[in-house]
Design a protein around this motif. Structure first.
Motif, PDB file in Angstrom:
ATOM      1  N   ASN A   1       7.378   4.684   6.627  1.00 47.70           N
ATOM      2  CA  ASN A   1       7.219   3.949   7.882  1.00 47.70           C
ATOM      3  C   ASN A   1       8.452   4.025   8.771  1.00 47.70           C
ATOM      4  O   ASN A   1       8.381   3.715   9.957  1.00 47.70           O
ATOM      5  CB  ASN A   1       6.861   2.490   7.604  1.00 47.70           C
ATOM      6  CG  ASN A   1       5.372   2.308   7.369  1.00 47.70           C
ATOM      7  OD1 ASN A   1       4.540   2.896   8.049  1.00 47.70           O
ATOM      8  ND2 ASN A   1       5.027   1.492   6.389  1.00 47.70           N
TER       9      ASN A   1
ATOM     10  N   ALA B   1      -3.786   8.632  -3.048  1.00 45.18           N
ATOM     11  CA  ALA B   1      -2.529   8.765  -2.309  1.00 45.18           C
ATOM     12  C   ALA B   1      -1.380   9.072  -3.258  1.00 45.18           C
ATOM     13  O   ALA B   1      -0.476   9.847  -2.927  1.00 45.18           O
ATOM     14  CB  ALA B   1      -2.247   7.494  -1.513  1.00 45.18           C
TER      15      ALA B   1
ATOM     16  N   GLN C   1      -5.867   3.644   6.654  1.00 51.05           N
ATOM     17  CA  GLN C   1      -5.926   4.692   5.639  1.00 51.05           C
ATOM     18  C   GLN C   1      -5.971   6.073   6.286  1.00 51.05           C
ATOM     19  O   GLN C   1      -5.363   7.022   5.792  1.00 51.05           O
ATOM     20  CB  GLN C   1      -7.160   4.482   4.747  1.00 51.05           C
ATOM     21  CG  GLN C   1      -7.040   3.261   3.842  1.00 51.05           C
ATOM     22  CD  GLN C   1      -8.253   3.066   2.950  1.00 51.05           C
ATOM     23  OE1 GLN C   1      -9.344   3.537   3.251  1.00 51.05           O
ATOM     24  NE2 GLN C   1      -8.064   2.340   1.857  1.00 51.05           N
TER      25      GLN C   1
ATOM     26  N   ALA D   1       2.278   3.982  10.081  1.00 55.74           N
ATOM     27  CA  ALA D   1       0.855   4.144   9.812  1.00 55.74           C
ATOM     28  C   ALA D   1       0.318   2.845   9.229  1.00 55.74           C
ATOM     29  O   ALA D   1       0.931   2.261   8.334  1.00 55.74           O
ATOM     30  CB  ALA D   1       0.614   5.302   8.841  1.00 55.74           C
TER      31      ALA D   1
ATOM     32  N   ARG E   1      -0.466  11.158   8.052  1.00 57.51           N
ATOM     33  CA  ARG E   1       0.982  11.179   7.821  1.00 57.51           C
ATOM     34  C   ARG E   1       1.334  12.096   6.647  1.00 57.51           C
ATOM     35  O   ARG E   1       2.315  12.834   6.699  1.00 57.51           O
ATOM     36  CB  ARG E   1       1.496   9.755   7.558  1.00 57.51           C
ATOM     37  CG  ARG E   1       2.993   9.674   7.371  1.00 57.51           C
ATOM     38  CD  ARG E   1       3.474   8.237   7.447  1.00 57.51           C
ATOM     39  NE  ARG E   1       2.963   7.403   6.366  1.00 57.51           N
ATOM     40  CZ  ARG E   1       3.183   6.090   6.278  1.00 57.51           C
ATOM     41  NH1 ARG E   1       3.868   5.470   7.232  1.00 57.51           N
ATOM     42  NH2 ARG E   1       2.698   5.391   5.267  1.00 57.51           N
ATOM     43  N   TYR E   2       0.522  12.076   5.600  1.00 61.90           N
ATOM     44  CA  TYR E   2       0.750  12.991   4.479  1.00 61.90           C
ATOM     45  C   TYR E   2       0.577  14.441   4.919  1.00 61.90           C
ATOM     46  O   TYR E   2       1.305  15.336   4.474  1.00 61.90           O
ATOM     47  CB  TYR E   2      -0.214  12.686   3.333  1.00 61.90           C
ATOM     48  CG  TYR E   2       0.096  11.421   2.572  1.00 61.90           C
ATOM     49  CD1 TYR E   2       1.380  11.181   2.068  1.00 61.90           C
ATOM     50  CD2 TYR E   2      -0.887  10.467   2.341  1.00 61.90           C
ATOM     51  CE1 TYR E   2       1.660  10.016   1.365  1.00 61.90           C
ATOM     52  CE2 TYR E   2      -0.616   9.300   1.634  1.00 61.90           C
ATOM     53  CZ  TYR E   2       0.653   9.087   1.151  1.00 61.90           C
ATOM     54  OH  TYR E   2       0.939   7.939   0.452  1.00 61.90           O
TER      55      TYR E   2
ATOM     56  N   GLN F   1      -4.656   6.967   9.169  1.00 63.88           N
ATOM     57  CA  GLN F   1      -3.317   7.293   9.651  1.00 63.88           C
ATOM     58  C   GLN F   1      -2.402   7.705   8.505  1.00 63.88           C
ATOM     59  O   GLN F   1      -1.592   8.624   8.639  1.00 63.88           O
ATOM     60  CB  GLN F   1      -2.714   6.089  10.383  1.00 63.88           C
ATOM     61  CG  GLN F   1      -3.323   5.827  11.737  1.00 63.88           C
ATOM     62  CD  GLN F   1      -2.755   4.571  12.397  1.00 63.88           C
ATOM     63  OE1 GLN F   1      -2.082   3.761  11.754  1.00 63.88           O
ATOM     64  NE2 GLN F   1      -3.036   4.397  13.676  1.00 63.88           N
ATOM     65  N   ARG F   2      -2.537   7.041   7.375  1.00 68.22           N
ATOM     66  CA  ARG F   2      -1.710   7.410   6.230  1.00 68.22           C
ATOM     67  C   ARG F   2      -2.035   8.818   5.737  1.00 68.22           C
ATOM     68  O   ARG F   2      -1.145   9.590   5.367  1.00 68.22           O
ATOM     69  CB  ARG F   2      -1.895   6.390   5.102  1.00 68.22           C
ATOM     70  CG  ARG F   2      -1.199   5.052   5.367  1.00 68.22           C
ATOM     71  CD  ARG F   2      -1.555   4.034   4.285  1.00 68.22           C
ATOM     72  NE  ARG F   2      -0.651   2.900   4.277  1.00 68.22           N
ATOM     73  CZ  ARG F   2      -0.798   1.816   5.025  1.00 68.22           C
ATOM     74  NH1 ARG F   2      -1.839   1.724   5.839  1.00 68.22           N
ATOM     75  NH2 ARG F   2       0.075   0.823   4.966  1.00 68.22           N
TER      76      ARG F   2
ATOM     77  N   SER G   1       5.940   3.870   0.888  1.00 68.06           N
ATOM     78  CA  SER G   1       5.580   3.273   2.178  1.00 68.06           C
ATOM     79  C   SER G   1       6.803   2.834   2.976  1.00 68.06           C
ATOM     80  O   SER G   1       6.876   3.068   4.182  1.00 68.06           O
ATOM     81  CB  SER G   1       4.653   2.081   1.950  1.00 68.06           C
ATOM     82  OG  SER G   1       4.257   1.518   3.176  1.00 68.06           O
TER      83      SER G   1
ATOM     84  N   SER H   1       0.837  -1.195   0.000  1.00 64.45           N
ATOM     85  CA  SER H   1       0.000   0.000   0.000  1.00 64.45           C
ATOM     86  C   SER H   1       0.873   1.246   0.000  1.00 64.45           C
ATOM     87  O   SER H   1       1.853   1.329   0.740  1.00 64.45           O
ATOM     88  CB  SER H   1      -0.909   0.009   1.239  1.00 64.45           C
ATOM     89  OG  SER H   1      -1.697   1.175   1.271  1.00 64.45           O
ATOM     90  N   GLU H   2       0.543   2.201  -0.833  1.00 62.50           N
ATOM     91  CA  GLU H   2       1.269   3.453  -1.061  1.00 62.50           C
ATOM     92  C   GLU H   2       2.504   3.284  -1.930  1.00 62.50           C
ATOM     93  O   GLU H   2       3.212   4.247  -2.197  1.00 62.50           O
ATOM     94  CB  GLU H   2       1.680   4.135   0.247  1.00 62.50           C
ATOM     95  CG  GLU H   2       0.538   4.526   1.146  1.00 62.50           C
ATOM     96  CD  GLU H   2       1.022   5.138   2.427  1.00 62.50           C
ATOM     97  OE1 GLU H   2       0.867   6.354   2.613  1.00 62.50           O
ATOM     98  OE2 GLU H   2       1.575   4.380   3.264  1.00 62.50           O
TER      99      GLU H   2
END
Length: 317
Positions: free
Chosen positions: A38, A139, A46, A43, A52-53, A48-49, A34, A29-30
């Motif tokens: 990390n 994303a 989704q 994260a 994070r962005y 949390q991601r 990613s 994912s991402e």
């Protein structure tokens, strides 16, 4: 590299099992982002991601705006910021529609899982809303805008040859840059001050998710000790070997470990705090424009859309 050569490289990577970049793009994912993201902020969901962005934008956007040397630089950075606002809003809106990573409870009788069936069919001529099933594509658009913000910052600071150190936020390398680029020291110091505020915002969010464990879990989360000492003088905190460590560095390291597997998220206040940082930096760059084109930083279309996305009930805390 031409499109054909790029396609050939991807094709070769698909054959060679050792090509980690291709493997990440296909199976994580991402994508390739990613693995590196990390290492800085763990994260899993989704939501949390997306947060994070937003934190990444807190670091890159003000730096790009403050590094503007002239009107052209400022206009470019503000345009990049508006694009970042737009894609972040679309990502948050999609997650608000539904999430695929877990059942995120919004109210006692409501959840945000994409597995919940639609109550009715959309009209034949009705535009369909993006949701968690479009997360990877959305994303990618956010990643692209963050890349261009980072590129603007590096070009404005004339740091093209220092890309890796800046992206990795290597404190030693950044201090070295302060010495090499004395005239840019105020800009870089302001960027590092923003970085410290980012640490406080992120560690607050993680601490809230582990705070109950400080009384109930054995062993206790690492943040239980370091969080309340993050503003301590140098030497008040030590690592496992007894060496003195800096308060914010220690609490960030502990938060990274404690965040794994926890449902941390940025609160409404924390999201707006990040936006406030961007507003302030944008206002400084905006003053460099001789032809502001009839809009200021608070009225950028992307910003208005992001604020609206913050107000969507499913992502409010």
């Amino acid at each position: 590299m031409t499109l054909m050569r790029f396609a050939s490289v991807l094709g070769l990577c698909g054959i060679l099992s050792g090509c980690e970049t291709f493997g990440d793009e296909v199976g994580v994912s991402e994508g390739l982002v990613s693995r590196h993201a990390n290492k800085v902020i763990v994260a899993t969901s989704q939501r949390q991601r997306a947060d994070r962005y937003l934190l990444a934008g807190l670091l890159l956007a003000p730096l790009a705006l403050d590094a503007a040397q002239d009107e052209t630089d400022a206009d470019t950075a503000i345009t990049r910021l508006n694009a970042h606002y737009q894609t972040m809003a679309e990502l948050y809106e999609a997650i608000a529609e539904c999430s695929t990573t877990e059942i995120e409870t919004i109210e006692a009788d409501e959840n945000n899982s994409c597995r919940v069936q639609l109550e009715s069919h959309p009209a034949q001529n009705e535009a369909l809303d993006k949701d968690g099933y479009s997360f990877e594509v959305l994303a990618y658009e956010v990643q692209s805008d963050l890349y261009f913000l980072g590129k603007s910052a590096l070009i404005n600071l004339d740091l093209d040859d220092k890309v890796k150190d800046v992206i990795d936020l290597d404190p030693t390398a950044l201090v070295s840059l302060l010495r090499e680029l004395g005239e840019l020291a105020p800009t870089l110091r302001r960027g590092l001050a923003t970085y410290r505020d980012g640490i406080v915002i992120y560690t607050d969010a993680v601490y809230e998710s582990v705070e109950d464990g400080c009384d109930n879990e054995k062993p206790k989360p690492k943040l239980c000790s370091s969080f309340k000492k993050r503003y301590s003088r140098i030497g008040a905190l030590t690592d496992e070997e007894g060496n003195p460590v800096r308060g914010l560095s220690k609490v960030l390291a502990d938060a990274r470990q404690d965040a794994s597997g926890k449902q941390w998220q940025l609160s409404k206040r924390q999201r707006y705090a990040i936006l406030s940082h961007m507003d302030t930096a944008c206002a400084r760059a905006y003053r460099m424009l001789s032809d502001p084109k009839g809009t200021d930083c608070l009225n950028l279309e992307g910003r208005k859309k992001l604020v609206t996305a913050f107000q969507n009930k499913p992502i409010d805390s």
